[in-house]
Design a protein around this motif. Structure first.
Motif, PDB file in Angstrom:
ATOM      1  N   CYS A  23    -105.267  30.493 -58.271  1.00 26.54           N
ATOM      2  CA  CYS A  23    -104.758  30.907 -57.140  1.00 26.54           C
ATOM      3  C   CYS A  23    -105.540  32.109 -56.527  1.00 26.54           C
ATOM      4  O   CYS A  23    -105.610  32.867 -57.081  1.00 26.54           O
ATOM      5  CB  CYS A  23    -103.103  31.230 -57.057  1.00 26.54           C
ATOM      6  N   THR A  24    -105.711  31.861 -55.195  1.00 25.05           N
ATOM      7  CA  THR A  24    -106.657  33.152 -54.667  1.00 25.05           C
ATOM      8  C   THR A  24    -106.000  33.497 -53.267  1.00 25.05           C
ATOM      9  O   THR A  24    -105.328  32.831 -52.406  1.00 25.05           O
ATOM     10  CB  THR A  24    -107.934  32.529 -53.991  1.00 25.05           C
ATOM     11  N   VAL A  25    -105.623  34.714 -53.058  1.00 27.05           N
ATOM     12  CA  VAL A  25    -105.331  35.590 -52.002  1.00 27.05           C
ATOM     13  C   VAL A  25    -106.590  35.932 -51.113  1.00 27.05           C
ATOM     14  O   VAL A  25    -107.272  36.757 -51.633  1.00 27.05           O
ATOM     15  CB  VAL A  25    -104.533  36.539 -52.297  1.00 27.05           C
ATOM     16  N   VAL A  26    -106.647  35.376 -49.990  1.00 29.94           N
ATOM     17  CA  VAL A  26    -107.716  35.846 -49.197  1.00 29.94           C
ATOM     18  C   VAL A  26    -107.129  36.337 -47.922  1.00 29.94           C
ATOM     19  O   VAL A  26    -106.355  36.032 -47.264  1.00 29.94           O
ATOM     20  CB  VAL A  26    -108.616  34.228 -48.627  1.00 29.94           C
ATOM     21  N   TRP A  27    -108.100  37.417 -47.672  1.00 30.53           N
ATOM     22  CA  TRP A  27    -107.418  38.080 -46.201  1.00 30.53           C
ATOM     23  C   TRP A  27    -108.694  38.526 -45.326  1.00 30.53           C
ATOM     24  O   TRP A  27    -109.704  38.671 -45.725  1.00 30.53           O
ATOM     25  CB  TRP A  27    -106.486  39.186 -46.574  1.00 30.53           C
ATOM     26  N   CYS A  28    -108.255  38.782 -44.155  1.00 33.62           N
ATOM     27  CA  CYS A  28    -109.148  39.328 -42.993  1.00 33.62           C
ATOM     28  C   CYS A  28    -108.676  40.747 -43.060  1.00 33.62           C
ATOM     29  O   CYS A  28    -107.693  41.324 -42.873  1.00 33.62           O
ATOM     30  CB  CYS A  28    -108.607  38.610 -41.710  1.00 33.62           C
ATOM     31  N   THR A  29    -110.141  41.540 -43.370  1.00 34.46           N
ATOM     32  CA  THR A  29    -110.010  43.057 -43.293  1.00 34.46           C
ATOM     33  C   THR A  29    -109.598  43.434 -41.962  1.00 34.46           C
ATOM     34  O   THR A  29    -109.095  44.793 -41.826  1.00 34.46           O
ATOM     35  CB  THR A  29    -111.104  43.500 -43.922  1.00 34.46           C
TER      36      THR A  29
END
Length: 222
Positions: A23-29
């Protein structure tokens, strides 16, 4: 002294379920808005990772419908009050049978219909980020991958792994189709593209084209 600029995208991997699915948490910095990709289980662990990064989840993204990737997508989305996007509708049959499949593996599976099915050419947004969607059947008929070209990063689910490829011995798997998905969809993203797979360590396409026993340039030309 000025601080170094942040990359536009960041990600952390959260292994979940007894199958150790990435599972991956991906975010916009820029906005600190995030997506959770493939929350197959262990919601508390996923939420702890989200809290540790100080991000706000705005959606759940799914690469495909297998239990270890999608089993707890609905409970997590409901808990966070967000939508689910993906996979392609050809995986509807897998999402419909998540409860039965979960019972086989000792994993909770909650059937659902996503808020948005995805097709080739679609994009998904995470904050200010725009990721391209590619259809990559073979492991499952409705598998998709997400590519953020500016970051040279792809989230490939169970299509490709470090040193291996996705299984095609499950129901409706198709090995020639899987190989075509890798060669026709992943390789054109560029050799320098890094990828996060559904299981195991991350890698990049250059390394796999040189060393992967299934899809290296040498293996495919034999």
């Amino acid at each position: 002294m000025s601080r170094p600029s942040q990359p536009p995208l960041r990600a952390v991997i959260v292994p979940v379920t007894p199958l150790r699915q990435n599972c991956t948490v991906v975010w916009c910095t820029a906005t600190m808005k995030a997506a959770v990709v493939d929350p197959g289980g262990d919601i508390d662990r996923i939420r702890a990772a989200v809290a540790a990064q100080g991000v706000t989840v705005e959606k759940v993204l799914l690469t495909h419908g297998h239990i270890d990737h999608a089993g707890e997508a609905k409970p997590l989305a409901d808990m966070l009050g967000v939508a689910i996007e993906g996979p392609h509708a050809a995986d509807r049959w897998l999402l419909d049978t998540l409860a039965e499949d979960g019972a086989k593996y000792g994993i909770r599976g909650v059937p659902f219909v996503p808020d948005r099915w995805l097709v080739e050419g679609d994009t998904v947004t995470i904050g200010d980020l725009v990721l391209d969607v590619y259809e990559t059947p073979g492991h499952t008929p409705g598998h998709v991958v997400f590519h953020h070209a500016p970051s040279k990063l792809a989230l490939v689910g169970d299509v490709l792994f470090q040193g291996s490829v996705g299984r095609t011995d499950f129901a409706r798997g198709n090995h020639p189709q899987l190989i075509a998905s890798i060669v026709d969809k992943l390789w054109p993203m560029g050799a320098e593209t890094a990828f996060i797979p559904g299981h195991g360590p991350a890698s990049n396409f250059c390394h796999e084209r040189a060393t992967n026993m299934f899809v290296s340039d040498r293996a495919l030309s034999a």
